[in-house]
Scaffold this motif. Structure first.
Motif, PDB file in Angstrom:
ATOM      1  N   GLU A 136      -3.503  -6.360   4.999  1.00  0.00           N
ATOM      2  CA  GLU A 136      -3.055  -6.460   3.617  1.00  0.00           C
ATOM      3  C   GLU A 136      -2.342  -5.173   3.232  1.00  0.00           C
ATOM      4  O   GLU A 136      -2.852  -4.086   3.474  1.00  0.00           O
ATOM      5  CB  GLU A 136      -4.250  -6.706   2.700  1.00  0.00           C
ATOM      6  CG  GLU A 136      -3.890  -6.942   1.284  1.00  0.00           C
ATOM      7  CD  GLU A 136      -5.099  -7.335   0.443  1.00  0.00           C
ATOM      8  OE1 GLU A 136      -4.901  -8.066  -0.530  1.00  0.00           O
ATOM      9  OE2 GLU A 136      -6.227  -6.899   0.749  1.00  0.00           O
ATOM     10  N   THR A 137      -1.168  -5.312   2.639  1.00  0.00           N
ATOM     11  CA  THR A 137      -0.431  -4.143   2.165  1.00  0.00           C
ATOM     12  C   THR A 137       0.204  -4.454   0.816  1.00  0.00           C
ATOM     13  O   THR A 137       0.590  -5.577   0.534  1.00  0.00           O
ATOM     14  CB  THR A 137       0.704  -3.721   3.128  1.00  0.00           C
ATOM     15  OG1 THR A 137       1.621  -4.781   3.249  1.00  0.00           O
ATOM     16  CG2 THR A 137       0.164  -3.339   4.479  1.00  0.00           C
ATOM     17  N   LEU A 138       0.298  -3.442  -0.003  1.00  0.00           N
ATOM     18  CA  LEU A 138       1.023  -3.462  -1.267  1.00  0.00           C
ATOM     19  C   LEU A 138       1.673  -2.099  -1.378  1.00  0.00           C
ATOM     20  O   LEU A 138       0.973  -1.084  -1.435  1.00  0.00           O
ATOM     21  CB  LEU A 138       0.082  -3.725  -2.441  1.00  0.00           C
ATOM     22  CG  LEU A 138       0.710  -3.720  -3.841  1.00  0.00           C
ATOM     23  CD1 LEU A 138       1.755  -4.819  -3.968  1.00  0.00           C
ATOM     24  CD2 LEU A 138      -0.357  -3.877  -4.901  1.00  0.00           C
TER      25      LEU A 138
ATOM     26  N   ARG B 277       8.511  -9.731  -1.267  1.00  0.00           N
ATOM     27  CA  ARG B 277       9.117  -8.412  -1.472  1.00  0.00           C
ATOM     28  C   ARG B 277      10.266  -8.548  -2.451  1.00  0.00           C
ATOM     29  O   ARG B 277      10.910  -9.580  -2.521  1.00  0.00           O
ATOM     30  CB  ARG B 277       9.661  -7.822  -0.176  1.00  0.00           C
ATOM     31  CG  ARG B 277       8.579  -7.414   0.795  1.00  0.00           C
ATOM     32  CD  ARG B 277       9.116  -6.535   1.895  1.00  0.00           C
ATOM     33  NE  ARG B 277       9.462  -5.204   1.438  1.00  0.00           N
ATOM     34  CZ  ARG B 277       8.598  -4.224   1.200  1.00  0.00           C
ATOM     35  NH1 ARG B 277       7.318  -4.438   1.370  1.00  0.00           N
ATOM     36  NH2 ARG B 277       8.989  -3.053   0.790  1.00  0.00           N
TER      37      ARG B 277
ATOM     38  N   TYR C 296       4.218  -7.145  -1.199  1.00  0.00           N
ATOM     39  CA  TYR C 296       2.827  -7.455  -0.880  1.00  0.00           C
ATOM     40  C   TYR C 296       2.814  -8.385   0.325  1.00  0.00           C
ATOM     41  O   TYR C 296       3.600  -9.330   0.396  1.00  0.00           O
ATOM     42  CB  TYR C 296       2.148  -8.145  -2.062  1.00  0.00           C
ATOM     43  CG  TYR C 296       0.745  -8.608  -1.758  1.00  0.00           C
ATOM     44  CD1 TYR C 296      -0.297  -7.695  -1.742  1.00  0.00           C
ATOM     45  CD2 TYR C 296       0.470  -9.939  -1.467  1.00  0.00           C
ATOM     46  CE1 TYR C 296      -1.592  -8.109  -1.452  1.00  0.00           C
ATOM     47  CE2 TYR C 296      -0.812 -10.356  -1.181  1.00  0.00           C
ATOM     48  CZ  TYR C 296      -1.843  -9.432  -1.172  1.00  0.00           C
ATOM     49  OH  TYR C 296      -3.117  -9.833  -0.877  1.00  0.00           O
TER      50      TYR C 296
ATOM     51  N   TYR D 293      -0.074 -10.337   3.173  1.00  0.00           N
ATOM     52  CA  TYR D 293      -1.461 -10.614   3.553  1.00  0.00           C
ATOM     53  C   TYR D 293      -1.448 -11.583   4.727  1.00  0.00           C
ATOM     54  O   TYR D 293      -0.665 -12.528   4.758  1.00  0.00           O
ATOM     55  CB  TYR D 293      -2.233 -11.246   2.385  1.00  0.00           C
ATOM     56  CG  TYR D 293      -3.690 -11.405   2.687  1.00  0.00           C
ATOM     57  CD1 TYR D 293      -4.575 -10.361   2.495  1.00  0.00           C
ATOM     58  CD2 TYR D 293      -4.187 -12.607   3.187  1.00  0.00           C
ATOM     59  CE1 TYR D 293      -5.917 -10.496   2.784  1.00  0.00           C
ATOM     60  CE2 TYR D 293      -5.534 -12.756   3.473  1.00  0.00           C
ATOM     61  CZ  TYR D 293      -6.392 -11.699   3.275  1.00  0.00           C
ATOM     62  OH  TYR D 293      -7.714 -11.833   3.564  1.00  0.00           O
TER      63      TYR D 293
ATOM     64  N   TYR E 205       1.417   3.597  -1.167  1.00  0.00           N
ATOM     65  CA  TYR E 205       0.616   2.387  -0.974  1.00  0.00           C
ATOM     66  C   TYR E 205      -0.348   2.216  -2.133  1.00  0.00           C
ATOM     67  O   TYR E 205      -1.125   3.113  -2.438  1.00  0.00           O
ATOM     68  CB  TYR E 205      -0.200   2.471   0.321  1.00  0.00           C
ATOM     69  CG  TYR E 205       0.619   2.220   1.547  1.00  0.00           C
ATOM     70  CD1 TYR E 205       0.930   0.930   1.938  1.00  0.00           C
ATOM     71  CD2 TYR E 205       1.095   3.275   2.305  1.00  0.00           C
ATOM     72  CE1 TYR E 205       1.681   0.697   3.061  1.00  0.00           C
ATOM     73  CE2 TYR E 205       1.865   3.040   3.430  1.00  0.00           C
ATOM     74  CZ  TYR E 205       2.146   1.754   3.801  1.00  0.00           C
ATOM     75  OH  TYR E 205       2.906   1.513   4.905  1.00  0.00           O
TER      76      TYR E 205
END
Length: 173
Positions: free
Chosen positions: A129-131, A77, A100, A102, A154
């Protein structure tokens, strides 16, 4: 988790034993460097580095851990914030950040299902998973801080946490 709290206590003790006062440094220097460690979401543990000038601060935080195949997590981050009440022991940073994350973890139920059928019908692990792009608020009191990040957008939305948070200790030079 016990190791994390032991590390926090050791780090805090060393900082207090060195006799360094954050409030004295903030009054005499315009530039600042921060080092810290925290626990929270989306990853259990994270290291933080920040570089700032006057009230502006840029931070990068991240970490990863691998226990084996399909059993790991990693995150990175970054953010840019503006510090209010910088000359006081209590201050607030408001800004914007992005990150991001994971993670994969074994799923025993899916593994048993695949084994019973003799074929792979389900993934043998779960993953997240996030972005995202987030609005962030950091609240500091004598090195102890909390960070709240509210995702605004997102880019990848496999998992959509509604709120990201961290709590930890940060040392400022």
């Amino acid at each position: 988790m016990r190791q994390f709290f032991t590390a926090i206590m050791l780090f805090s003790s060393l900082c207090l034993a060195s006799g360094i006062s954050d409030s004295e440094k903030k009054q005499t220097k315009e530039g600042r460097i921060q080092f810290g460690i925290s626990a929270g979401e989306p990853t259990p543990l994270s290291a933080t580095i920040g570089v700032g000038y006057k009230a502006a601060i840029m931070r990068i935080q991240g970490m990863g851990w691998k226990n084996g195949t399909n059993d790991f997590w990693c995150a990175l981050r970054g953010g840019l914030a503006w510090t209010f009440f910088r000359e006081l022991p209590f201050n607030i940073d408001v800004g914007i950040g992005g990150g991001y994350a994971y993670a994969e973890a074994p799923n025993g139920m899916h593994q048993a299902l695949n084994k019973a059928n003799g074929a792979m019908y389900a993934l043998p692990y779960n993953f997240e998973e996030t972005l995202d792009l987030s609005a962030e608020v950091w609240v500091h009191l004598y090195g102890i801080y909390t960070q709240i990040s509210y995702p605004l957008y997102y880019f990848m939305d496999h998992t959509k946490p509604t709120l990201l948070w961290r709590a930890g200790y940060m040392f400022e030079i």
